[in-house]
Write a protein that holds these residues in place. Structure first.
Motif, PDB file in Angstrom:
ATOM      1  N   ILE A  88       0.920  -1.194  -0.066  1.00 45.27           N
ATOM      2  CA  ILE A  88      -0.074  -0.095  -0.240  1.00 45.27           C
ATOM      3  C   ILE A  88       0.777   1.205  -0.023  1.00 45.27           C
ATOM      4  O   ILE A  88       0.744   2.204  -0.817  1.00 45.27           O
ATOM      5  CB  ILE A  88      -0.929  -0.051   1.181  1.00 45.27           C
ATOM      6  CG1 ILE A  88      -2.000  -1.194   1.050  1.00 45.27           C
ATOM      7  CG2 ILE A  88      -1.658   1.304   1.238  1.00 45.27           C
ATOM      8  CD1 ILE A  88      -2.713  -1.211   2.336  1.00 45.27           C
ATOM      9  N   TYR A 128      -4.053   2.911  11.674  1.00 45.75           N
ATOM     10  CA  TYR A 128      -4.563   3.369  10.394  1.00 45.75           C
ATOM     11  C   TYR A 128      -5.853   4.008  10.508  1.00 45.75           C
ATOM     12  O   TYR A 128      -6.120   5.212  10.157  1.00 45.75           O
ATOM     13  CB  TYR A 128      -4.450   2.193   9.349  1.00 45.75           C
ATOM     14  CG  TYR A 128      -5.055   2.409   7.999  1.00 45.75           C
ATOM     15  CD1 TYR A 128      -4.418   3.533   7.203  1.00 45.75           C
ATOM     16  CD2 TYR A 128      -6.281   1.935   7.787  1.00 45.75           C
ATOM     17  CE1 TYR A 128      -4.986   3.749   5.933  1.00 45.75           C
ATOM     18  CE2 TYR A 128      -6.827   2.339   6.394  1.00 45.75           C
ATOM     19  CZ  TYR A 128      -6.093   3.164   5.515  1.00 45.75           C
ATOM     20  OH  TYR A 128      -6.568   3.594   4.224  1.00 45.75           O
ATOM     21  N   LEU A 158     -14.593  -2.361  -0.027  1.00 49.16           N
ATOM     22  CA  LEU A 158     -13.123  -2.118   0.465  1.00 49.16           C
ATOM     23  C   LEU A 158     -12.768  -1.282  -0.464  1.00 49.16           C
ATOM     24  O   LEU A 158     -11.710  -0.384  -0.065  1.00 49.16           O
ATOM     25  CB  LEU A 158     -12.425  -3.667   0.147  1.00 49.16           C
ATOM     26  CG  LEU A 158     -11.009  -3.632   0.327  1.00 49.16           C
ATOM     27  CD1 LEU A 158     -10.790  -3.329   2.070  1.00 49.16           C
ATOM     28  CD2 LEU A 158     -10.406  -4.822   0.094  1.00 49.16           C
ATOM     29  N   ALA A 159     -13.157  -0.811  -1.618  1.00 45.87           N
ATOM     30  CA  ALA A 159     -12.531   0.257  -2.525  1.00 45.87           C
ATOM     31  C   ALA A 159     -13.107   1.655  -2.323  1.00 45.87           C
ATOM     32  O   ALA A 159     -13.041   2.372  -3.012  1.00 45.87           O
ATOM     33  CB  ALA A 159     -12.910  -0.027  -4.157  1.00 45.87           C
ATOM     34  N   ILE A 164     -10.718   5.461   1.896  1.00 41.96           N
ATOM     35  CA  ILE A 164      -9.774   4.939   3.237  1.00 41.96           C
ATOM     36  C   ILE A 164     -10.749   4.554   4.109  1.00 41.96           C
ATOM     37  O   ILE A 164     -10.035   3.517   4.920  1.00 41.96           O
ATOM     38  CB  ILE A 164      -8.778   6.168   3.672  1.00 41.96           C
ATOM     39  CG1 ILE A 164      -9.754   7.357   3.897  1.00 41.96           C
ATOM     40  CG2 ILE A 164      -7.874   6.583   2.735  1.00 41.96           C
ATOM     41  CD1 ILE A 164      -9.020   8.502   4.348  1.00 41.96           C
ATOM     42  N   SER A 218     -11.295   0.692   3.279  1.00 44.55           N
ATOM     43  CA  SER A 218     -10.161  -0.017   3.429  1.00 44.55           C
ATOM     44  C   SER A 218     -10.146  -0.234   4.931  1.00 44.55           C
ATOM     45  O   SER A 218      -9.729  -1.580   5.654  1.00 44.55           O
ATOM     46  CB  SER A 218      -8.886   0.531   2.963  1.00 44.55           C
ATOM     47  OG  SER A 218      -8.727   1.698   3.528  1.00 44.55           O
ATOM     48  N   GLY A 263     -10.853  -4.214   6.407  1.00 47.81           N
ATOM     49  CA  GLY A 263      -9.726  -4.761   6.897  1.00 47.81           C
ATOM     50  C   GLY A 263      -9.838  -4.975   8.351  1.00 47.81           C
ATOM     51  O   GLY A 263      -9.271  -6.320   8.744  1.00 47.81           O
TER      52      GLY A 263
END
Length: 302
Positions: free
Chosen positions: A70, A144, A228-229, A232, A235, A239
């Motif tokens: 990433i 994150y 997921l796309a 941010i 994700s 995740g």
């Protein structure tokens, strides 16, 4: 009574003895009662399992490789292919570690008809060490997410995260932790029927939780267009929840093995090593889920 006045007694009426002379109730295998075949033999059987450490190293490689990939795509500072290669190697090591761990801790004792001694302390300690390293894996993704929250919020339009489904799923997972606790307690009390019943209930609740998470993903992707796309936050969300779902899946697999062995009579009050280790893992997964709900679901909605 024989001709000498002595009473004849059938061998089947007497308690059987294991290799050390300890009496074992009829119909029970010696290994169900802890295999006390002499304390002097313990040292040659005790060992510390290396498989949890191998699995933890594999997980570190997997998530480290994903992070490098990433970072390489976003900044160009690192080659993304190097991250992909590390992630693939980490995945192989992780799966090998999990397979070795499952075989050593669960399947090998089931194949051992002599009930070789298991060092409960060593397995529990290595499981705790594995969970400690697992905290860092979840921690990296939480960092994150917190980084995402530092910027402008919300980063994009968010789907309705809080609803009846998340409440039901959370209640189910908490209930599974409770049933597992009392199943282990029933085993320590030598109540085999209650132990098997509560362990089966735990397995069922875990499967229902996974089904609920799959349905939640379907609702988000098919009806909300959230995947997921989706930036941010997408994700970070998938995740974290996906990583937790993977842990639940592994836990359900472990509980299924416990149920299979329990039905075969492999456990007793003094023979509960694999039950104790899977119980620790399952309670850890539940605690992580509660933290995830508070931070991700509730936190993103306020």
């Amino acid at each position: 009574m024989d001709s000498g006045g002595r009473t004849e007694t059938s061998d089947e009426a007497l308690p059987r003895a294991d290799g050390s002379g300890h009496h074992v109730p009829e119909g029970q295998a010696p290994e169900e009662y802890g295999d006390h075949r002499g304390h002097g033999d313990h040292d040659e059987h005790e060992h510390r399992s290396r498989w949890p450490l191998i699995a933890a190293a594999g997980a570190a490689g997997l998530y480290g490789g994903v992070a490098i990939s990433i970072l390489g795509n976003e900044t160009g500072l690192l080659p993304p292919l190097a991250g992909i290669g590390l992630a693939v190697a980490g995945t192989i090591v992780l799966l090998a570690g999990i397979a070795g761990w499952v075989d050593q801790a669960f399947l090998s004792p089931a194949r051992d008809t002599q009930g070789a001694f298991e060092s409960r302390e060593s397995y529990v300690s290595t499981t705790l060490l594995f969970l400690a390293t697992d905290v860092s894996t979840f921690g990296a993704l939480f960092v994150y997410y917190f980084f995402v929250r530092i910027g402008s919020w919300p980063p994009e339009e968010l789907p309705p995260l809080l609803g009846s489904l998340i409440v039901i799923n959370t209640t189910i997972l908490i209930a599974s932790s409770i049933t597992f606790h009392y199943a282990h307690q029933a085993l320590e009390d030598d109540n085999r029927r209650r132990f098997i019943g509560l362990l089966g209930a735990t397995l069922g609740l875990g499967l229902v939780f996974l089904a609920g998470q799959v349905y939640e993903y379907y609702e988000f992707v098919a009806h909300e267009g959230f995947s997921l796309a989706s930036g941010i936050f997408g994700s970070a969300f998938f995740g974290l929840t996906g990583l937790h779902g993977l842990h639940v899946t592994l836990g359900v697999g472990g509980i299924a093995v416990l149920c299979w062995r329990a039905l075969r009579g492999h456990y007793g009050p003094e023979r509960d090593t694999s039950v104790a280790t899977v119980s620790l893992y399952w309670h850890f997964v539940d605690v992580v889920w509660l933290f995830l709900v508070v931070v991700l679901y509730v936190g993103a909605s306020v």
